[in-house]
Design an enzyme around this catalytic site. Sequence first.
Site, PDB file in Angstrom:
ATOM      1  N   GLY A   1       0.831  -1.210   0.000  1.00 40.89           N
ATOM      2  CA  GLY A   1       0.000   0.000   0.000  1.00 40.89           C
ATOM      3  C   GLY A   1       0.858   1.249   0.000  1.00 40.89           C
ATOM      4  O   GLY A   1       0.513   2.267   0.605  1.00 40.89           O
TER       5      GLY A   1
ATOM      6  N   ILE B   1      -5.523  10.325  10.742  1.00 44.59           N
ATOM      7  CA  ILE B   1      -4.192  10.849  10.381  1.00 44.59           C
ATOM      8  C   ILE B   1      -4.351  12.071   9.476  1.00 44.59           C
ATOM      9  O   ILE B   1      -5.048  12.011   8.458  1.00 44.59           O
ATOM     10  CB  ILE B   1      -3.363   9.789   9.633  1.00 44.59           C
ATOM     11  CG1 ILE B   1      -3.305   8.474  10.412  1.00 44.59           C
ATOM     12  CG2 ILE B   1      -1.959  10.316   9.340  1.00 44.59           C
ATOM     13  CD1 ILE B   1      -2.472   8.492  11.638  1.00 44.59           C
TER      14      ILE B   1
ATOM     15  N   ILE C   1      -0.508  -1.967  -6.186  1.00 41.74           N
ATOM     16  CA  ILE C   1      -1.452  -2.759  -6.977  1.00 41.74           C
ATOM     17  C   ILE C   1      -1.627  -2.065  -8.334  1.00 41.74           C
ATOM     18  O   ILE C   1      -1.401  -0.851  -8.436  1.00 41.74           O
ATOM     19  CB  ILE C   1      -2.821  -2.924  -6.267  1.00 41.74           C
ATOM     20  CG1 ILE C   1      -3.387  -1.561  -5.856  1.00 41.74           C
ATOM     21  CG2 ILE C   1      -2.726  -3.863  -5.088  1.00 41.74           C
ATOM     22  CD1 ILE C   1      -4.808  -1.602  -5.347  1.00 41.74           C
TER      23      ILE C   1
ATOM     24  N   TYR D   1     -15.362  -1.768   8.921  1.00 43.56           N
ATOM     25  CA  TYR D   1     -13.986  -1.320   9.172  1.00 43.56           C
ATOM     26  C   TYR D   1     -13.547  -1.766  10.571  1.00 43.56           C
ATOM     27  O   TYR D   1     -12.471  -2.339  10.750  1.00 43.56           O
ATOM     28  CB  TYR D   1     -13.951   0.208   9.053  1.00 43.56           C
ATOM     29  CG  TYR D   1     -12.596   0.840   9.255  1.00 43.56           C
ATOM     30  CD1 TYR D   1     -11.579   0.661   8.335  1.00 43.56           C
ATOM     31  CD2 TYR D   1     -12.355   1.657  10.365  1.00 43.56           C
ATOM     32  CE1 TYR D   1     -10.344   1.268   8.518  1.00 43.56           C
ATOM     33  CE2 TYR D   1     -11.132   2.275  10.544  1.00 43.56           C
ATOM     34  CZ  TYR D   1     -10.129   2.071   9.619  1.00 43.56           C
ATOM     35  OH  TYR D   1      -8.911   2.679   9.795  1.00 43.56           O
TER      36      TYR D   1
ATOM     37  N   GLY E   1      -0.635   4.798  -0.879  1.00 44.04           N
ATOM     38  CA  GLY E   1      -1.775   5.321  -0.128  1.00 44.04           C
ATOM     39  C   GLY E   1      -1.404   6.474   0.786  1.00 44.04           C
ATOM     40  O   GLY E   1      -0.268   6.966   0.761  1.00 44.04           O
TER      41      GLY E   1
ATOM     42  N   LYS F   1     -10.713  -4.440  11.850  1.00 41.57           N
ATOM     43  CA  LYS F   1      -9.588  -4.010  12.698  1.00 41.57           C
ATOM     44  C   LYS F   1      -9.473  -4.854  13.964  1.00 41.57           C
ATOM     45  O   LYS F   1      -8.369  -5.212  14.379  1.00 41.57           O
ATOM     46  CB  LYS F   1      -9.701  -2.518  13.033  1.00 41.57           C
ATOM     47  CG  LYS F   1      -9.414  -1.595  11.841  1.00 41.57           C
ATOM     48  CD  LYS F   1      -8.055  -1.865  11.216  1.00 41.57           C
ATOM     49  CE  LYS F   1      -7.715  -0.954  10.065  1.00 41.57           C
ATOM     50  NZ  LYS F   1      -6.497  -1.375   9.359  1.00 41.57           N
TER      51      LYS F   1
HETATM   52  N1  SER Z   1      -9.104   7.584   9.546  1.00 43.46           N
HETATM   53  C1  SER Z   1      -9.880   6.373   9.679  1.00 43.46           C
HETATM   54  C2  SER Z   1     -11.250   6.571   9.156  1.00 43.46           C
HETATM   55  O1  SER Z   1     -11.769   7.646   9.337  1.00 43.46           O
HETATM   56  C3  SER Z   1      -9.941   5.942  11.110  1.00 43.46           C
HETATM   57  O2  SER Z   1      -8.830   5.203  11.466  1.00 43.46           O
HETATM   58  O3  SER Z   1     -11.812   5.673   8.625  1.00 43.46           O
END
Ligand code: SER
Length: 318
Positions: A8, A173, A35, A143, A11, A147
């Site tokens: 990745g 982030i 990819i 998601y 990204g 995780k």
């Molecule tokens: N930044 C991510 C999201 O908003 C959370 O880890 O999906």
Amino acid sequence: MKKILVIGSTGQIGSELTMELRKRYGSDNVVAGYIPGAEPKGELRDSGPSELADVTRPDELSVAIKKHGIDTVYNLAALLSVVAESKPLLAWKIGIDGLLNILELAREHHCAVFTPSSIGSFGISTPHWMTPQDTVQRPRTMYGVTKVTTELLSDYYHTKYGVDTRSVRFPGIISNVTPPGGGTTDYAVDIYYYAVRGEDFVCPIKEGTLMDMMYMPDALNAAITLMEADPAKLVHRNSFNIASMSFGPEEIYNEIRKHKPDFKMTYAVDPLKQSIAESWPDRMDDSCARDEWGWRPTYDLASMTVDMLDKLSARLLK
Ligand code: SER
């Protein structure tokens, strides 16, 4: 010397992590995995080796690992929270079937593996203020489900097979290089682009909704420092809470207004994003990361805002 594969690499996190790893370990020792359709470009392509590395194609991964003698994998392949709700099966295929492919290869080739977890691994029944390291994890998003599963599988491969798996629970982030795509915390990146372009910003998250956030240099440092940490000191592995700042939309807006007094923000709350945001911690307790491997963030909202505005202005207003 380490031989690293970043999966990745083009990204949001991968593009900057690959360059930082090349700085620290030497360009030839860090392979940018990609990819088809997301090939490395510019400095990322020109500064070191790259290889096809699709997590859903174990044969391809095996070729890349053997060809470069890889001993450390940073696995950043994932769909973010909002996009994973529209493609849950793909989120599982990439996040979990893909992770299993990596863990099996890591077992065979003795690789260390870093796979991030997230604030998204928590849910509405988790204590929201100073969320403990070890607590309830019952997310209702795909998601989050991927995780939590990532954390469990990574710990399983460590205890059962001795694979050196490590992970942090990343906050949202914030970065100025590669934009995120389809996350709940994306607004805290987008807002800087609008402010620098002199456009009004419409915020999809309700005033007063706190979420943990982190500036990219701290996030990169966390991943690399954890992978360098003395294993004898690690009580936990998958995954560590890490925190540096937590704010609601009005706080980031007010911070930007200190530099851009004419900047305007209104709200048009997105119900899906809002419900996801409300299920996540307001602020995580990161004391285990501090104690076990010396985690220390360097940026707060004020210093991040100065740097984001400087860097984006230099790039967008050329
Ligand atoms: N930044 C991510 C999201 O908003 C959370 O880890 O999906």
